[in-house]
Design a protein around this motif. Structure first.
Motif, PDB file in Angstrom:
ATOM      1  N   TRP A 154       2.045  -7.716   4.405  1.00 18.51           N
ATOM      2  CA  TRP A 154       1.773  -6.452   3.739  1.00 18.51           C
ATOM      3  C   TRP A 154       2.921  -5.484   3.979  1.00 18.51           C
ATOM      4  CZ3 TRP A 154      -2.217  -4.965   0.602  1.00 18.51           C
ATOM      5  CH2 TRP A 154      -3.249  -5.906   0.434  1.00 18.51           C
ATOM      6  N   HIS A 155       3.183  -4.649   2.979  1.00 23.90           N
ATOM      7  CA  HIS A 155       4.210  -3.610   3.085  1.00 23.90           C
ATOM      8  C   HIS A 155       3.536  -2.269   2.831  1.00 23.90           C
ATOM      9  CE1 HIS A 155       7.525  -6.458   3.267  1.00 23.90           C
ATOM     10  NE2 HIS A 155       6.797  -7.177   2.446  1.00 23.90           N
ATOM     11  N   GLY A 156       3.601  -1.386   3.828  1.00 24.82           N
ATOM     12  CA  GLY A 156       2.977  -0.084   3.728  1.00 24.82           C
ATOM     13  C   GLY A 156       4.011   1.017   3.635  1.00 24.82           C
TER      14      GLY A 156
ATOM     15  N   ASP B  93       4.812   5.184   3.316  1.00 25.77           N
ATOM     16  CA  ASP B  93       4.302   6.522   3.561  1.00 25.77           C
ATOM     17  C   ASP B  93       5.444   7.356   4.123  1.00 25.77           C
ATOM     18  OD1 ASP B  93       1.059   7.544   4.276  1.00 25.77           O
ATOM     19  OD2 ASP B  93       2.761   8.841   4.671  1.00 25.77           O
TER      20      ASP B  93
ATOM     21  N   GLU C   6       0.858  -1.184   0.000  1.00 26.42           N
ATOM     22  CA  GLU C   6       0.000   0.000   0.000  1.00 26.42           C
ATOM     23  C   GLU C   6       0.889   1.227   0.000  1.00 26.42           C
ATOM     24  OE1 GLU C   6      -3.958   0.817   2.035  1.00 26.42           O
ATOM     25  OE2 GLU C   6      -2.545   1.732   3.445  1.00 26.42           O
TER      26      GLU C   6
ATOM     27  N   VAL D  97       1.836  -6.535   8.938  1.00 20.84           N
ATOM     28  CA  VAL D  97       2.114  -5.308   8.181  1.00 20.84           C
ATOM     29  C   VAL D  97       3.479  -4.779   8.588  1.00 20.84           C
ATOM     30  CG1 VAL D  97       1.437  -2.915   7.746  1.00 20.84           C
ATOM     31  CG2 VAL D  97      -0.324  -4.677   7.988  1.00 20.84           C
TER      32      VAL D  97
ATOM     33  N   ASN E 121      -2.227  -1.155  -3.416  1.00 23.48           N
ATOM     34  CA  ASN E 121      -3.282  -0.189  -3.108  1.00 23.48           C
ATOM     35  C   ASN E 121      -2.676   1.201  -3.178  1.00 23.48           C
ATOM     36  OD1 ASN E 121      -5.813   0.817  -2.388  1.00 23.48           O
ATOM     37  ND2 ASN E 121      -5.249   0.855  -0.224  1.00 23.48           N
TER      38      ASN E 121
ATOM     39  N   VAL F  89      -0.561  -0.972  13.444  1.00 18.90           N
ATOM     40  CA  VAL F  89      -1.079  -1.830  12.378  1.00 18.90           C
ATOM     41  C   VAL F  89      -0.970  -3.288  12.827  1.00 18.90           C
ATOM     42  CG1 VAL F  89      -0.595  -0.232  10.469  1.00 18.90           C
ATOM     43  CG2 VAL F  89       1.187  -1.805  11.248  1.00 18.90           C
TER      44      VAL F  89
ATOM     45  N   GLY G 104      -3.366   4.144   8.675  1.00 17.68           N
ATOM     46  CA  GLY G 104      -3.328   2.684   8.656  1.00 17.68           C
ATOM     47  C   GLY G 104      -4.670   1.996   8.555  1.00 17.68           C
TER      48      GLY G 104
ATOM     49  N   VAL H 138      -0.224   5.249   3.476  1.00 17.16           N
ATOM     50  CA  VAL H 138      -0.788   4.540   4.629  1.00 17.16           C
ATOM     51  C   VAL H 138      -1.526   5.474   5.580  1.00 17.16           C
ATOM     52  CG1 VAL H 138      -0.192   3.206   6.696  1.00 17.16           C
ATOM     53  CG2 VAL H 138       0.951   2.716   4.514  1.00 17.16           C
TER      54      VAL H 138
ATOM     55  N   LEU I 122       5.781  -1.430   7.974  1.00 17.66           N
ATOM     56  CA  LEU I 122       5.731  -0.064   7.470  1.00 17.66           C
ATOM     57  C   LEU I 122       7.116   0.394   7.047  1.00 17.66           C
ATOM     58  CD1 LEU I 122       3.302   1.504  10.097  1.00 17.66           C
ATOM     59  CD2 LEU I 122       2.772   0.678   7.784  1.00 17.66           C
TER      60      LEU I 122
ATOM     61  N   ILE J 110      -4.835  -0.380   5.148  1.00 22.55           N
ATOM     62  CA  ILE J 110      -3.886  -1.493   5.186  1.00 22.55           C
ATOM     63  C   ILE J 110      -4.223  -2.444   6.332  1.00 22.55           C
ATOM     64  CG2 ILE J 110      -2.028  -0.484   6.607  1.00 22.55           C
ATOM     65  CD1 ILE J 110      -0.080  -1.744   4.458  1.00 22.55           C
TER      66      ILE J 110
END
Length: 194
Positions: free
Chosen positions: A58-60, A62, A37, A100, A130, A96, A43, A40, A102, A46
């Motif tokens: 998941w990798h977010g 921002d 995503e 996840v 995303n 998160v 959050g 983020v 970040l 995500i």
């Protein structure tokens, strides 16, 4: 006040339903790939996606300092006011789920670094992205990093927070998609929208 809350929850429900539909379209042969995503902020999306896809990392991405300075001038309140550092969390990362990770930083720095050096990304492909990058320059930074490395596949799903709109600021992600399509020679089709 109760009407405002009701409207917000309705919009959030619609966003989450669109995300649920989008992530369900990842084909089985791509499910071992990267789920990312971009944008983020707090959050919310995500976290929703991570809780929906148990067993998926998941990798977010921002800055957590808001939007970059992309040459935009202050806008009137009727035009969302997207100026540098809008949406800032002042560097504070949100809480998160455990699945996840970040990645703080500007996309043009953090995304290539992740794709080139992180064991999760090396020799991988993109299953789902995303996009909530808002600006052309931010969206383009992501697309350039992913598509130059040929990490997309037939079946990669890309979800957008704002792809169309009546105001020019709401069409910047679409502009980046069209330019990426021309430069990297791929095609796409729409599977859902909200």
């Amino acid at each position: 006040r109760s009407l405002e809350v009701g409207r917000h929850l309705g919009k959030l429900d619609a966003i989450n339903e669109n995300l649920r539909v989008a992530v369900s379209h990842v084909p089985s042969f791509l499910r071992s790939g990267l789920y990312m995503e971009f944008g983020v902020r707090d959050g919310l999306s995500i976290s929703f996606l991570a809780n929906l896809t148990v067993g998926v990392q998941w990798h977010g991405f921002d800055s957590f300092f808001g939007l970059p300075d992309a040459g935009h001038t202050p806008r009137s309140s009727g035009n969302r006011g997207w100026v540098p550092f809008t949406f800032s969390r002042h560097g504070v990362l949100p809480e998160v789920p455990q699945n996840v990770r970040l990645h703080a930083g500007w996309f043009n720095e953090s995304v290539p670094r992740f794709l080139d050096t992180d064991p999760a990304a090396i020799n991988s492909h993109v299953a789902f992205m995303n996009m909530d990058a808002d600006l052309f320059v931010s969206t383009w930074s992501v697309f350039e990093a992913v598509f130059e490395r040929c990490l997309h596949r037939a079946g990669t799903v890309i979800s957008f927070d704002e792809l169309f709109g009546t105001k020019p600021i709401l069409r910047e992600e679409f502009r980046a998609l069209k330019e990426a399509q021309q430069r990297f020679h791929f095609s796409y089709h729409f599977i859902s929208y909200a």
